[in-house]
Design a protein around this motif. Structure first.
Motif, mmCIF file in Angstrom:
data_model
loop_
_atom_site.group_PDB
_atom_site.id
_atom_site.type_symbol
_atom_site.label_atom_id
_atom_site.label_comp_id
_atom_site.label_asym_id
_atom_site.label_seq_id
_atom_site.Cartn_x
_atom_site.Cartn_y
_atom_site.Cartn_z
ATOM 1 N N ALA A 72 0.673 -1.234 0.098
ATOM 2 C CA ALA A 72 -0.078 -0.059 -0.042
ATOM 3 C C ALA A 72 0.842 1.197 -0.254
ATOM 4 O O ALA A 72 0.547 2.167 -0.606
ATOM 5 N N ILE A 73 2.039 1.351 0.834
ATOM 6 C CA ILE A 73 2.803 2.449 0.622
ATOM 7 C C ILE A 73 3.404 2.707 -0.686
ATOM 8 O O ILE A 73 3.406 3.930 -1.156
ATOM 9 N N LEU A 74 3.689 1.559 -1.215
ATOM 10 C CA LEU A 74 4.642 1.574 -2.616
ATOM 11 C C LEU A 74 3.232 2.171 -3.740
ATOM 12 O O LEU A 74 3.807 2.999 -4.527
ATOM 13 N N LEU A 75 2.208 1.568 -3.572
ATOM 14 C CA LEU A 75 1.259 2.043 -4.599
ATOM 15 C C LEU A 75 0.714 3.402 -4.090
ATOM 16 O O LEU A 75 0.628 4.218 -5.159
ATOM 17 N N GLY A 76 0.763 3.878 -3.060
ATOM 18 C CA GLY A 76 0.441 5.131 -2.693
ATOM 19 C C GLY A 76 1.403 6.148 -3.165
ATOM 20 O O GLY A 76 1.098 7.328 -3.766
ATOM 21 N N ILE A 77 2.906 5.767 -3.204
ATOM 22 C CA ILE A 77 3.656 6.544 -3.738
ATOM 23 C C ILE A 77 3.534 6.969 -5.045
ATOM 24 O O ILE A 77 3.427 7.847 -6.015
ATOM 25 N N SER A 78 3.383 5.674 -6.049
ATOM 26 C CA SER A 78 3.391 5.851 -7.462
ATOM 27 C C SER A 78 2.057 6.579 -7.803
ATOM 28 O O SER A 78 1.914 7.411 -8.813
ATOM 29 N N LYS A 79 0.949 6.359 -7.178
ATOM 30 C CA LYS A 79 -0.350 7.110 -7.339
ATOM 31 C C LYS A 79 -0.277 8.523 -7.085
ATOM 32 O O LYS A 79 -0.478 9.266 -7.973
ATOM 33 N N TYR A 80 0.397 8.876 -5.898
ATOM 34 C CA TYR A 80 0.849 10.367 -5.694
ATOM 35 C C TYR A 80 1.576 11.034 -6.659
ATOM 36 O O TYR A 80 1.357 12.312 -7.209
ATOM 37 N N ALA A 81 2.641 10.270 -7.133
ATOM 38 C CA ALA A 81 3.432 10.825 -7.926
ATOM 39 C C ALA A 81 2.839 11.020 -9.210
ATOM 40 O O ALA A 81 3.098 12.266 -10.022
ATOM 41 N N LYS A 82 2.035 10.216 -9.730
ATOM 42 C CA LYS A 82 1.288 10.319 -11.204
ATOM 43 C C LYS A 82 0.179 11.658 -10.898
ATOM 44 O O LYS A 82 0.201 12.392 -11.906
ATOM 45 N N GLN A 83 -0.375 11.683 -9.658
ATOM 46 C CA GLN A 83 -1.221 12.664 -9.615
ATOM 47 C C GLN A 83 -0.786 14.191 -9.387
ATOM 48 O O GLN A 83 -1.215 15.110 -10.104
ATOM 49 N N ILE A 84 0.590 14.324 -9.176
ATOM 50 C CA ILE A 84 1.220 15.607 -8.980
ATOM 51 C C ILE A 84 2.062 15.801 -10.061
ATOM 52 O O ILE A 84 2.747 16.868 -10.321
ATOM 53 N N GLY A 85 2.127 14.992 -10.881
ATOM 54 C CA GLY A 85 2.683 15.109 -12.282
ATOM 55 C C GLY A 85 4.330 14.833 -12.405
ATOM 56 O O GLY A 85 4.885 15.476 -13.119
ATOM 57 N N ILE A 86 4.848 14.150 -11.416
ATOM 58 C CA ILE A 86 6.394 14.010 -11.587
ATOM 59 C C ILE A 86 6.678 12.575 -12.187
ATOM 60 O O ILE A 86 7.927 12.223 -12.109
ATOM 61 N N SER A 87 5.622 11.818 -12.304
ATOM 62 C CA SER A 87 6.007 10.574 -13.042
ATOM 63 C C SER A 87 6.991 10.416 -14.145
ATOM 64 O O SER A 87 7.820 9.664 -14.455
ATOM 65 N N GLU A 88 6.505 11.241 -15.210
ATOM 66 C CA GLU A 88 7.098 11.271 -16.546
ATOM 67 C C GLU A 88 8.698 11.519 -16.364
ATOM 68 O O GLU A 88 9.673 10.921 -17.055
ATOM 69 N N ASN A 89 9.112 12.796 -15.747
ATOM 70 C CA ASN A 89 10.660 12.751 -15.376
ATOM 71 C C ASN A 89 11.231 11.788 -14.615
ATOM 72 O O ASN A 89 12.463 11.874 -14.532
ATOM 73 N N GLY A 90 10.537 11.154 -13.681
ATOM 74 C CA GLY A 90 10.923 10.194 -12.820
ATOM 75 C C GLY A 90 11.160 10.794 -11.468
ATOM 76 O O GLY A 90 11.399 11.972 -11.292
ATOM 77 N N TYR A 91 11.675 10.012 -10.400
ATOM 78 C CA TYR A 91 11.889 10.562 -9.074
ATOM 79 C C TYR A 91 12.624 9.757 -8.398
ATOM 80 O O TYR A 91 12.873 8.317 -8.839
ATOM 81 N N ARG A 92 12.812 9.660 -6.888
ATOM 82 C CA ARG A 92 13.372 8.853 -6.254
ATOM 83 C C ARG A 92 12.771 8.587 -4.709
ATOM 84 O O ARG A 92 12.032 9.353 -4.366
ATOM 85 N N VAL A 93 12.898 7.324 -4.591
ATOM 86 C CA VAL A 93 12.309 6.659 -3.289
ATOM 87 C C VAL A 93 13.260 6.349 -2.217
ATOM 88 O O VAL A 93 14.103 5.412 -2.967
ATOM 89 N N VAL A 94 13.530 6.650 -1.152
ATOM 90 C CA VAL A 94 14.630 6.475 -0.311
ATOM 91 C C VAL A 94 14.074 5.783 1.052
ATOM 92 O O VAL A 94 13.138 6.475 1.555
ATOM 93 N N SER A 95 14.377 4.953 1.724
ATOM 94 C CA SER A 95 14.338 4.537 3.344
ATOM 95 C C SER A 95 15.425 4.342 3.675
ATOM 96 O O SER A 95 16.382 3.247 3.324
ATOM 97 N N ASN A 96 15.884 5.026 4.803
ATOM 98 C CA ASN A 96 16.942 4.932 5.556
ATOM 99 C C ASN A 96 16.671 3.883 6.613
ATOM 100 O O ASN A 96 15.536 4.210 7.369
ATOM 101 N N ILE A 97 17.974 3.246 6.845
ATOM 102 C CA ILE A 97 17.759 1.925 8.015
ATOM 103 C C ILE A 97 18.838 2.277 8.876
ATOM 104 O O ILE A 97 20.018 2.139 8.582
ATOM 105 N N GLY A 98 18.572 2.551 10.172
ATOM 106 C CA GLY A 98 19.575 2.443 11.285
ATOM 107 C C GLY A 98 20.462 3.333 11.125
ATOM 108 O O GLY A 98 20.624 4.281 10.252
ATOM 109 N N LYS A 99 21.507 3.153 11.916
ATOM 110 C CA LYS A 99 23.005 4.155 12.212
ATOM 111 C C LYS A 99 23.405 4.506 10.870
ATOM 112 O O LYS A 99 23.562 5.601 10.516
#
Ligand code: AMP
Ligand code: ZN
Length: 115
Positions: free
Chosen positions: A64-91
């Motif tokens: 649901a998180i990843l689908l939400g990201i993709s849905k939102y990116a399309k909604q605000i029009g940044i999909s065509e140029n691309g974008y970055r998704v990052v999750s930082n883990i620990g120290k």
């Protein structure tokens, strides 16, 4: 819910945030200190510390998180140029808030490798 977790407080609306996306399992809200023109944090409503703490039973939440990201990116029009998704883990990953979150960064080119 985890006591003293700032993102759990955002979910419970105990502290203010700028929520731009919400579904049953997920919220997306604007990062307080944006590093890109679009900088939104997508988090599960369930308190999970990081990717390293995901259980098999959390699979639908992670989807649901990843689908939400993709849905939102399309909604605000940044999909065509691309974008970055990052999750930082620990120290060593540079994680400062111990509630799983995915940074959606868009609106400019991003480079590799990161710092
Ligand atoms: P990380 O360093 O990957 O753990 O990312 C945590 C992010 O949360 C940082 O980019 C912070 O700017 C952001 N942040 C911390 N507190 C808040 C808040 N109250 N509202 C929105 N973003 C926040
Ligand atoms: Zn939390």
């Amino acid at each position: 819910m985890s006591e003293n977790c700032i993102f759990c407080k955002i979910i419970k609306k105990e502290i203010n945030s700028n929520i731009v996306y919400e579904d049953n399992n997920v919220i997306g809200f604007k990062d307080l200190n944006p590093v890109s023109p679009t900088h939104v944090l997508f988090i599960p409503k369930k308190h999970i510390q990081s990717i390293d703490h995901i259980e098999l039973e959390d699979s639908s939440i992670i989807s649901a998180i990843l689908l939400g990201i993709s849905k939102y990116a399309k909604q605000i029009g940044i999909s065509e140029n691309g974008y970055r998704v990052v999750s930082n883990i620990g120290k060593f990953g540079g994680q400062t808030v111990l509630h799983l979150h995915f940074h959606l960064l868009g609106g400019r080119a991003h480079f590799w490798p990161p710092g």
